[in-house]
Write a protein that holds these residues in place. Structure first.
Motif, PDB file in Angstrom:
ATOM      1  N   LYS A   1       5.881   7.401   3.797  1.00 52.46           N
ATOM      2  CA  LYS A   1       6.077   5.977   3.672  1.00 52.46           C
ATOM      3  C   LYS A   1       5.309   5.463   2.464  1.00 52.46           C
ATOM      4  N   ALA A   2       4.091   5.912   2.218  1.00 56.65           N
ATOM      5  CA  ALA A   2       3.149   5.576   0.994  1.00 56.65           C
ATOM      6  C   ALA A   2       4.143   5.627  -0.209  1.00 56.65           C
ATOM      7  N   GLN A   3       4.470   6.855  -0.435  1.00 58.38           N
ATOM      8  CA  GLN A   3       5.547   7.212  -1.529  1.00 58.38           C
ATOM      9  C   GLN A   3       6.749   6.145  -1.730  1.00 58.38           C
ATOM     10  N   ALA A   4       7.214   5.920  -0.585  1.00 53.35           N
ATOM     11  CA  ALA A   4       8.312   5.068  -0.644  1.00 53.35           C
ATOM     12  C   ALA A   4       8.121   3.520  -1.087  1.00 53.35           C
ATOM     13  N   LEU A   5       6.997   3.209  -0.416  1.00 52.77           N
ATOM     14  CA  LEU A   5       6.594   1.701  -0.816  1.00 52.77           C
ATOM     15  C   LEU A   5       6.133   1.606  -2.341  1.00 52.77           C
ATOM     16  N   LEU A   6       5.828   2.879  -2.920  1.00 53.48           N
ATOM     17  CA  LEU A   6       5.455   2.740  -4.535  1.00 53.48           C
ATOM     18  C   LEU A   6       6.994   2.591  -5.338  1.00 53.48           C
ATOM     19  N   LYS A   7       8.036   3.113  -4.564  1.00 54.37           N
ATOM     20  CA  LYS A   7       9.340   2.957  -5.384  1.00 54.37           C
ATOM     21  C   LYS A   7      10.109   1.866  -5.187  1.00 54.37           C
ATOM     22  N   PRO A   8      10.417   1.281  -6.164  1.00 57.22           N
ATOM     23  CA  PRO A   8      11.305   0.088  -6.112  1.00 57.22           C
ATOM     24  C   PRO A   8      12.804   0.626  -5.381  1.00 57.22           C
ATOM     25  N   ASN A   9      13.460  -0.259  -4.710  1.00 54.93           N
ATOM     26  CA  ASN A   9      14.615   0.429  -4.187  1.00 54.93           C
ATOM     27  C   ASN A   9      15.471  -0.796  -3.777  1.00 54.93           C
ATOM     28  N   VAL A  10      16.703  -0.650  -3.059  1.00 54.79           N
ATOM     29  CA  VAL A  10      17.371  -1.719  -2.613  1.00 54.79           C
ATOM     30  C   VAL A  10      16.701  -2.729  -1.525  1.00 54.79           C
ATOM     31  N   GLU A  11      15.639  -2.339  -0.989  1.00 55.40           N
ATOM     32  CA  GLU A  11      15.145  -3.176  -0.073  1.00 55.40           C
ATOM     33  C   GLU A  11      13.956  -4.080  -0.728  1.00 55.40           C
ATOM     34  N   HIS A  12      13.461  -3.482  -1.657  1.00 53.58           N
ATOM     35  CA  HIS A  12      12.163  -4.275  -2.506  1.00 53.58           C
ATOM     36  C   HIS A  12      12.326  -3.947  -3.872  1.00 53.58           C
ATOM     37  N   ASP A  13      12.206  -5.090  -4.621  1.00 50.02           N
ATOM     38  CA  ASP A  13      12.572  -4.720  -6.278  1.00 50.02           C
ATOM     39  C   ASP A  13      11.032  -4.324  -6.939  1.00 50.02           C
ATOM     40  N   ALA A  14      10.193  -4.341  -6.010  1.00 57.24           N
ATOM     41  CA  ALA A  14       8.797  -3.900  -7.005  1.00 57.24           C
ATOM     42  C   ALA A  14       8.057  -3.175  -5.941  1.00 57.24           C
ATOM     43  N   SER A  15       7.018  -2.442  -6.607  1.00 62.07           N
ATOM     44  CA  SER A  15       6.268  -1.466  -5.936  1.00 62.07           C
ATOM     45  C   SER A  15       5.156  -2.278  -4.822  1.00 62.07           C
ATOM     46  N   ASP A  16       4.945  -1.888  -3.793  1.00 60.37           N
ATOM     47  CA  ASP A  16       3.984  -2.492  -2.851  1.00 60.37           C
ATOM     48  C   ASP A  16       2.863  -1.651  -2.890  1.00 60.37           C
ATOM     49  N   PHE A  17       1.868  -1.784  -3.788  1.00 62.51           N
ATOM     50  CA  PHE A  17       0.721  -0.922  -3.862  1.00 62.51           C
ATOM     51  C   PHE A  17      -0.111  -1.230  -2.406  1.00 62.51           C
ATOM     52  N   LYS A  18      -0.478  -2.552  -2.215  1.00 65.35           N
ATOM     53  CA  LYS A  18      -1.325  -2.826  -0.954  1.00 65.35           C
ATOM     54  C   LYS A  18      -0.883  -1.911   0.167  1.00 65.35           C
ATOM     55  N   GLY A  19       0.454  -2.063   0.619  1.00 66.16           N
ATOM     56  CA  GLY A  19       0.923  -1.398   1.738  1.00 66.16           C
ATOM     57  C   GLY A  19       0.844   0.055   1.677  1.00 66.16           C
ATOM     58  N   ALA A  20       1.208   0.770   0.419  1.00 66.56           N
ATOM     59  CA  ALA A  20       1.081   2.200   0.173  1.00 66.56           C
ATOM     60  C   ALA A  20      -0.390   2.649   0.284  1.00 66.56           C
ATOM     61  N   TRP A  21      -1.199   1.671  -0.130  1.00 58.65           N
ATOM     62  CA  TRP A  21      -2.875   2.122  -0.143  1.00 58.65           C
ATOM     63  C   TRP A  21      -3.042   2.277   1.587  1.00 58.65           C
ATOM     64  N   LEU A  22      -2.473   1.513   2.076  1.00 61.64           N
ATOM     65  CA  LEU A  22      -2.918   1.167   3.658  1.00 61.64           C
ATOM     66  C   LEU A  22      -2.469   2.574   4.208  1.00 61.64           C
ATOM     67  N   CYS A  23      -1.076   2.806   4.119  1.00 64.59           N
ATOM     68  CA  CYS A  23      -0.481   4.117   4.736  1.00 64.59           C
ATOM     69  C   CYS A  23      -1.162   5.403   4.127  1.00 64.59           C
ATOM     70  N   LEU A  24      -1.775   5.368   2.817  1.00 61.32           N
ATOM     71  CA  LEU A  24      -2.240   6.241   2.050  1.00 61.32           C
ATOM     72  C   LEU A  24      -3.512   6.829   2.874  1.00 61.32           C
ATOM     73  N   GLN A  25      -4.220   5.722   3.341  1.00 58.30           N
ATOM     74  CA  GLN A  25      -5.663   5.855   3.975  1.00 58.30           C
ATOM     75  C   GLN A  25      -5.502   6.367   5.110  1.00 58.30           C
ATOM     76  N   GLN A  26      -4.459   5.821   6.029  1.00 55.92           N
ATOM     77  CA  GLN A  26      -4.271   6.256   7.372  1.00 55.92           C
ATOM     78  C   GLN A  26      -3.950   7.689   7.370  1.00 55.92           C
ATOM     79  N   ALA A  27      -3.038   8.038   6.396  1.00 53.88           N
ATOM     80  CA  ALA A  27      -2.688   9.570   6.410  1.00 53.88           C
ATOM     81  C   ALA A  27      -3.934  10.362   5.988  1.00 53.88           C
ATOM     82  N   ALA A  28      -4.936   9.980   5.139  1.00 56.19           N
ATOM     83  CA  ALA A  28      -5.973  10.874   4.794  1.00 56.19           C
ATOM     84  C   ALA A  28      -7.010  10.907   5.964  1.00 56.19           C
ATOM     85  N   LYS A  29      -7.128   9.703   6.811  1.00 58.94           N
ATOM     86  CA  LYS A  29      -7.946   9.793   8.142  1.00 58.94           C
ATOM     87  C   LYS A  29      -7.348  10.626   8.928  1.00 58.94           C
ATOM     88  N   ALA A  30      -5.983  10.832   9.218  1.00 57.96           N
ATOM     89  CA  ALA A  30      -5.264  11.729  10.058  1.00 57.96           C
ATOM     90  C   ALA A  30      -5.589  13.216   9.651  1.00 57.96           C
TER      91      ALA A  30
END
Length: 317
Positions: A68-97
């Motif tokens: 999901k973190a990777q997907a949030l970094l990639k603009p697509n049909v659902e969002h036209d800009a990268s969501d670094f903040k959301g990606a960072w949150l998911c990335l931290q959660q994955a790391a803690k897991a």
């Protein structure tokens, strides 16, 4: 497009535009290392994958969070800009897991800083240590860098060597390069250092440059030094390009070739390597056809002044 990819693209685009203004054509040599930190290019963090996102529950397992973190970094049909903040949150959660790939990525972000996240070497060390404990040899390289640079408070060469040897023996070229440079500092381990540098030289351009320095300054073998400088230059290292350019311009210890020497200076200057830019401006203004080269010399001089101005404007650490 990831943060690192955006940085690379911006840098390349700006340099290409500058070269077009000069009316020149060059071989493209892109530094493996950005000067956030040279070593960032070693860590393939935040690579993007193509994926479709539908309406689904929030992911809970580590791999799903990482995807999901990777997907949030990639603009697509659902969002036209990268969501670094959301990606960072998911990335931290994955790391803690406990996902090693996510731990490397989190460590890399803390190592470099950027996108609103300040560099934090202690956090970087902690996350790289967790990844190394799971077998990541890339993490060993960065742990060595943090120890060698004294980023944790004091330099520890012995600890750095241990980390780099672990990476080197696992076949990580950057570990071989850094271990080789460290070993080559002492006469008793010089040959071992040279051996590691030779092993890494096909993958790390700076290793060839380091070998050039060793043969030129320590072993007094200028012919072999020139061969290594040429290899480093052709692989894109701006220092090697500058040094080999001087050899070509002077005709020592290689055959004189002013045209190729000038081309090498342009390659190094094209990477914003300031010593080569200074030399290039001098050669253009004082060499053959100086009058015809003044426009190019002025363009390089302007670029150099711009870099110096930007450097002075940066806050002192």
């Amino acid at each position: 497009m990831s943060f690192l990819q955006m940085v690379r693209w911006t840098w390349i685009s700006e340099m290409n535009e500058f070269r077009m203004k000069l009316g020149l054509q060059y071989e493209q040599h892109v530094c493996i290392m950005l000067r956030m930190k040279r070593c960032l290019f070693l860590l393939p963090f935040l690579f993007l994958v193509s994926c479709e996102r539908g309406v689904e529950a929030e992911p809970t397992d580590a791999q799903a969070l990482y995807d999901k973190a990777q997907a949030l970094l990639k603009p697509n049909v659902e969002h036209d800009a990268s969501d670094f903040k959301g990606a960072w949150l998911c990335l931290q959660q994955a790391a803690k897991a406990g996902l090693m790939r996510a731990q490397l990525d989190v460590a890399g972000v803390y190592f470099a800083g950027g996108m609103g996240i300040p560099a934090d070497f202690q956090q970087a060390y902690n996350w790289f240590s967790l990844a190394a404990a799971q077998g990541s040899k890339e993490a060993e390289v960065f742990l060595g860098i943090l120890q060698y640079d004294g980023s944790l408070g004091k330099q520890d060469k012995a600890a750095a060597m241990k980390h780099w040897r672990t990476a080197a023996e696992a076949g990580i070229a950057e570990g071989q390069y850094r271990l080789g440079r460290l070993l080559a500092q002492q006469p008793e381990s010089l040959q071992e250092g040279v051996d590691w540098l030779v092993k890494s030289s096909s993958f790390v351009p700076q290793a060839a440059t380091a070998l050039g320095n060793i043969y030129y300054k320590m072993l007094d073998d200028t012919a072999t030094a020139a061969a290594w400088y040429e290899k480093g230059a052709m692989a894109g290292d701006p220092l090697a390009q500058h040094v080999f350019a001087e050899m070509l311009l002077l005709g020592d210890p290689v055959e004189k070739d002013s045209e190729r020497g000038l081309a090498m200076l342009r390659m190094a200057a094209g990477q914003d390597y300031k010593p080569a830019m200074v030399r290039l401006v001098h050669v253009l203004r004082n060499g053959k056809n100086a009058g015809d080269n003044e426009k190019e010399a002025e363009a390089w001089a302007a670029r150099l002044q711009e870099l110096v101005k930007d450097e002075k404007a940066k806050p002192q650490k």
